[in-house]
Design a protein around this motif. Sequence first.
Motif, PDB file in Angstrom:
ATOM      1  N   PRO A  94       0.832  -1.206   0.000  1.00 39.58           N
ATOM      2  CA  PRO A  94       0.000   0.000   0.000  1.00 39.58           C
ATOM      3  C   PRO A  94       0.867   1.257   0.000  1.00 39.58           C
ATOM      4  O   PRO A  94       1.969   1.261   0.557  1.00 39.58           O
ATOM      5  CB  PRO A  94      -0.773  -0.104   1.315  1.00 39.58           C
ATOM      6  N   ARG A  95       0.360   2.302  -0.617  1.00 40.84           N
ATOM      7  CA  ARG A  95       1.087   3.569  -0.644  1.00 40.84           C
ATOM      8  C   ARG A  95       1.025   4.230   0.726  1.00 40.84           C
ATOM      9  O   ARG A  95       0.014   4.160   1.417  1.00 40.84           O
ATOM     10  CB  ARG A  95       0.482   4.503  -1.679  1.00 40.84           C
ATOM     11  N   SER A  96       2.089   4.897   1.073  1.00 39.18           N
ATOM     12  CA  SER A  96       2.132   5.650   2.321  1.00 39.18           C
ATOM     13  C   SER A  96       1.066   6.743   2.278  1.00 39.18           C
ATOM     14  O   SER A  96       0.853   7.366   1.236  1.00 39.18           O
ATOM     15  CB  SER A  96       3.507   6.291   2.484  1.00 39.18           C
ATOM     16  N   ILE A 147       3.747   7.363  12.137  1.00 34.82           N
ATOM     17  CA  ILE A 147       4.597   7.707  10.995  1.00 34.82           C
ATOM     18  C   ILE A 147       5.881   6.882  11.043  1.00 34.82           C
ATOM     19  O   ILE A 147       6.295   6.302  10.042  1.00 34.82           O
ATOM     20  CB  ILE A 147       4.902   9.220  10.975  1.00 34.82           C
ATOM     21  N   LEU A 148       6.491   6.823  12.216  1.00 31.92           N
ATOM     22  CA  LEU A 148       7.736   6.070  12.369  1.00 31.92           C
ATOM     23  C   LEU A 148       7.528   4.564  12.201  1.00 31.92           C
ATOM     24  O   LEU A 148       8.415   3.860  11.731  1.00 31.92           O
ATOM     25  CB  LEU A 148       8.358   6.361  13.739  1.00 31.92           C
ATOM     26  N   ALA A 149       6.350   4.065  12.571  1.00 32.06           N
ATOM     27  CA  ALA A 149       6.081   2.624  12.521  1.00 32.06           C
ATOM     28  C   ALA A 149       5.717   2.125  11.118  1.00 32.06           C
ATOM     29  O   ALA A 149       5.766   0.918  10.865  1.00 32.06           O
ATOM     30  CB  ALA A 149       4.944   2.283  13.485  1.00 32.06           C
ATOM     31  N   TRP A 150       5.366   3.018  10.191  1.00 27.59           N
ATOM     32  CA  TRP A 150       4.865   2.619   8.870  1.00 27.59           C
ATOM     33  C   TRP A 150       5.775   1.604   8.177  1.00 27.59           C
ATOM     34  O   TRP A 150       5.317   0.604   7.653  1.00 27.59           O
ATOM     35  CB  TRP A 150       4.671   3.850   7.985  1.00 27.59           C
ATOM     36  N   HIS A 151       7.059   1.835   8.175  1.00 26.72           N
ATOM     37  CA  HIS A 151       7.985   0.977   7.433  1.00 26.72           C
ATOM     38  C   HIS A 151       8.172  -0.401   8.074  1.00 26.72           C
ATOM     39  O   HIS A 151       8.657  -1.311   7.414  1.00 26.72           O
ATOM     40  CB  HIS A 151       9.336   1.669   7.244  1.00 26.72           C
ATOM     41  N   ILE A 211      -2.797  -1.896   5.456  1.00 22.00           N
ATOM     42  CA  ILE A 211      -4.158  -1.806   4.934  1.00 22.00           C
ATOM     43  C   ILE A 211      -5.136  -1.448   6.046  1.00 22.00           C
ATOM     44  O   ILE A 211      -5.996  -0.568   5.887  1.00 22.00           O
ATOM     45  CB  ILE A 211      -4.550  -3.113   4.222  1.00 22.00           C
ATOM     46  N   ALA A 212      -5.001  -2.101   7.201  1.00 17.15           N
ATOM     47  CA  ALA A 212      -5.872  -1.802   8.338  1.00 17.15           C
ATOM     48  C   ALA A 212      -5.648  -0.374   8.830  1.00 17.15           C
ATOM     49  O   ALA A 212      -6.604   0.344   9.164  1.00 17.15           O
ATOM     50  CB  ALA A 212      -5.618  -2.803   9.469  1.00 17.15           C
ATOM     51  N   HIS A 213      -4.412   0.055   8.836  1.00 20.81           N
ATOM     52  CA  HIS A 213      -4.083   1.409   9.283  1.00 20.81           C
ATOM     53  C   HIS A 213      -4.680   2.451   8.337  1.00 20.81           C
ATOM     54  O   HIS A 213      -5.224   3.469   8.786  1.00 20.81           O
ATOM     55  CB  HIS A 213      -2.566   1.567   9.380  1.00 20.81           C
ATOM     56  N   LEU A 214      -4.605   2.201   7.044  1.00 23.14           N
ATOM     57  CA  LEU A 214      -5.189   3.123   6.069  1.00 23.14           C
ATOM     58  C   LEU A 214      -6.703   3.231   6.256  1.00 23.14           C
ATOM     59  O   LEU A 214      -7.275   4.322   6.135  1.00 23.14           O
ATOM     60  CB  LEU A 214      -4.848   2.681   4.645  1.00 23.14           C
TER      61      LEU A 214
END
Length: 57
Positions: free
Chosen positions: A8-10, A34-38, A46-49
Amino acid sequence: MQSGLNEPRSPCVANCCLDLQDVCLGCHRTHKEILAWHKMSREEKIAHLADLASRTP
Protein backbone atom coordinates in the motif's frame (compact mmCIF):
# COMPACT_ATOMS: atom_id res chain seq x y z
CA MET A 1 5.70 6.69 -1.99
CA GLN A 2 5.42 3.12 -3.31
CA SER A 3 7.31 0.55 -1.23
CA GLY A 4 6.90 -2.51 -3.41
CA LEU A 5 4.72 -4.04 -6.08
CA ASN A 6 1.84 -5.00 -3.80
CA GLU A 7 2.55 -2.66 -0.93
CA PRO A 8 0.00 0.00 0.00
CA ARG A 9 1.09 3.57 -0.64
CA SER A 10 2.13 5.65 2.32
CA PRO A 11 -0.57 8.08 3.43
CA CYS A 12 2.03 10.87 3.50
CA VAL A 13 0.89 13.90 1.51
CA ALA A 14 4.15 15.86 2.00
CA ASN A 15 2.42 18.45 4.19
CA CYS A 16 4.23 17.53 7.39
CA CYS A 17 3.40 19.59 10.43
CA LEU A 18 2.66 18.08 13.86
CA ASP A 19 0.06 19.68 16.10
CA LEU A 20 0.31 19.85 19.90
CA GLN A 21 -0.87 16.23 20.18
CA ASP A 22 1.88 15.04 17.77
CA VAL A 23 -0.65 14.40 14.98
CA CYS A 24 0.37 15.36 11.45
CA LEU A 25 -1.90 17.97 9.90
CA GLY A 26 -1.27 16.49 6.44
CA CYS A 27 -1.86 12.74 6.86
CA HIS A 28 -3.55 12.68 10.30
CA ARG A 29 -1.09 10.11 11.69
CA THR A 30 0.61 10.38 15.04
CA HIS A 31 4.38 10.74 15.14
CA LYS A 32 4.57 7.17 16.45
CA GLU A 33 2.44 5.87 13.53
CA ILE A 34 4.60 7.71 10.99
CA LEU A 35 7.74 6.07 12.37
CA ALA A 36 6.08 2.62 12.52
CA TRP A 37 4.87 2.62 8.87
CA HIS A 38 7.99 0.98 7.43
CA LYS A 39 7.89 -1.84 10.01
CA MET A 40 4.21 -2.68 9.39
CA SER A 41 3.18 -5.73 7.41
CA ARG A 42 1.08 -5.30 4.29
CA GLU A 43 -2.04 -6.29 6.26
CA GLU A 44 -1.24 -3.85 9.07
CA LYS A 45 -0.78 -1.05 6.53
CA ILE A 46 -4.16 -1.81 4.93
CA ALA A 47 -5.87 -1.80 8.34
CA HIS A 48 -4.08 1.41 9.28
CA LEU A 49 -5.19 3.12 6.07
CA ALA A 50 -8.80 2.14 6.81
CA ASP A 51 -8.47 3.59 10.30
CA LEU A 52 -7.00 6.81 8.92
CA ALA A 53 -9.93 7.18 6.52
CA SER A 54 -12.24 7.42 9.52
CA ARG A 55 -10.07 10.17 11.09
CA THR A 56 -9.90 12.41 8.05
CA PRO A 57 -12.21 15.42 8.43
